[in-house]
Design a protein around this motif. Structure first.
Motif, mmCIF file in Angstrom:
data_model
loop_
_atom_site.group_PDB
_atom_site.id
_atom_site.type_symbol
_atom_site.label_atom_id
_atom_site.label_comp_id
_atom_site.label_asym_id
_atom_site.label_seq_id
_atom_site.Cartn_x
_atom_site.Cartn_y
_atom_site.Cartn_z
ATOM 1 N N GLY A 1 8.391 -2.414 -14.640
ATOM 2 C CA GLY A 1 8.160 -3.784 -15.082
ATOM 3 C C GLY A 1 8.769 -4.841 -14.179
ATOM 4 O O GLY A 1 8.902 -5.993 -14.580
ATOM 5 N N LEU A 2 9.138 -4.476 -12.954
ATOM 6 C CA LEU A 2 9.738 -5.420 -12.011
ATOM 7 C C LEU A 2 8.774 -5.687 -10.858
ATOM 8 O O LEU A 2 8.083 -4.785 -10.392
ATOM 9 C CB LEU A 2 11.043 -4.859 -11.446
ATOM 10 N N SER A 3 8.779 -6.930 -10.382
ATOM 11 C CA SER A 3 7.974 -7.268 -9.215
ATOM 12 C C SER A 3 8.768 -6.948 -7.947
ATOM 13 O O SER A 3 9.948 -6.589 -8.008
ATOM 14 C CB SER A 3 7.605 -8.745 -9.255
ATOM 15 N N GLN B 1 11.895 -9.041 -7.718
ATOM 16 C CA GLN B 1 12.963 -8.600 -8.610
ATOM 17 C C GLN B 1 13.605 -7.303 -8.124
ATOM 18 O O GLN B 1 14.811 -7.116 -8.270
ATOM 19 C CB GLN B 1 12.416 -8.449 -10.028
ATOM 20 N N TRP C 1 14.667 -13.788 -10.774
ATOM 21 C CA TRP C 1 14.123 -13.893 -12.128
ATOM 22 C C TRP C 1 13.810 -15.298 -12.610
ATOM 23 O O TRP C 1 13.076 -15.448 -13.569
ATOM 24 C CB TRP C 1 15.089 -13.230 -13.114
ATOM 25 N N LYS D 1 3.543 -6.100 -11.105
ATOM 26 C CA LYS D 1 4.700 -5.287 -11.490
ATOM 27 C C LYS D 1 4.603 -3.947 -10.780
ATOM 28 O O LYS D 1 3.646 -3.212 -10.952
ATOM 29 C CB LYS D 1 4.762 -5.092 -13.001
#
Length: 111
Positions: A13-15, A18, A66, A9
């Motif tokens: 909270g995003l990779s 994402q 996602w 992440k």
């Protein structure tokens, strides 16, 4: 859970996957919605209808960012799906298949 399936992440909270999908969704969704709103809202088209049109072509980008089918990354999963549908359906276990000859007679005795 396997270590190779974990994506770090990076931000909020995003990779990375994402974040790229979200960055691509902004112009892919907002620009067509803005143009549609500018052209069609004065003509009486309701705003929820205008929201649905860009949502349809934004869906593949959202799925890429996602959706993780069977815990796999989308490019790996699509490779498996492609090989499954493009491969031959004959599965050989030990060597070449033997020629099978079927008799024309039925093997059922009637009494």
């Amino acid at each position: 859970m396997e270590m190779s399936t974990i994506e770090p992440k990076i931000f909020a909270g995003l990779s990375w996957r994402q974040i790229k999908a979200a960055a691509l969704l902004v112009p892919l969704y907002l620009v067509p919605f803005g143009l549609a709103y500018w052209q069609l809202a004065p003509r009486g088209v309701p705003i929820p209808v205008l929201l649905l049109v860009p949502m349809v072509w934004s869906f593949p980008v959202c799925a890429y960012g996602w959706y993780r089918p069977s815990g796999l990354m989308p490019e790996n999963y699509l490779g498996f799906v492609y090989r499954f549908y493009m491969s031959s359906r004959t599965l050989l276990r030990d060597g070449q298949p033997a020629h099978v000859q079927l008799s024309a007679k039925t093997q059922m005795n009637e009494h």
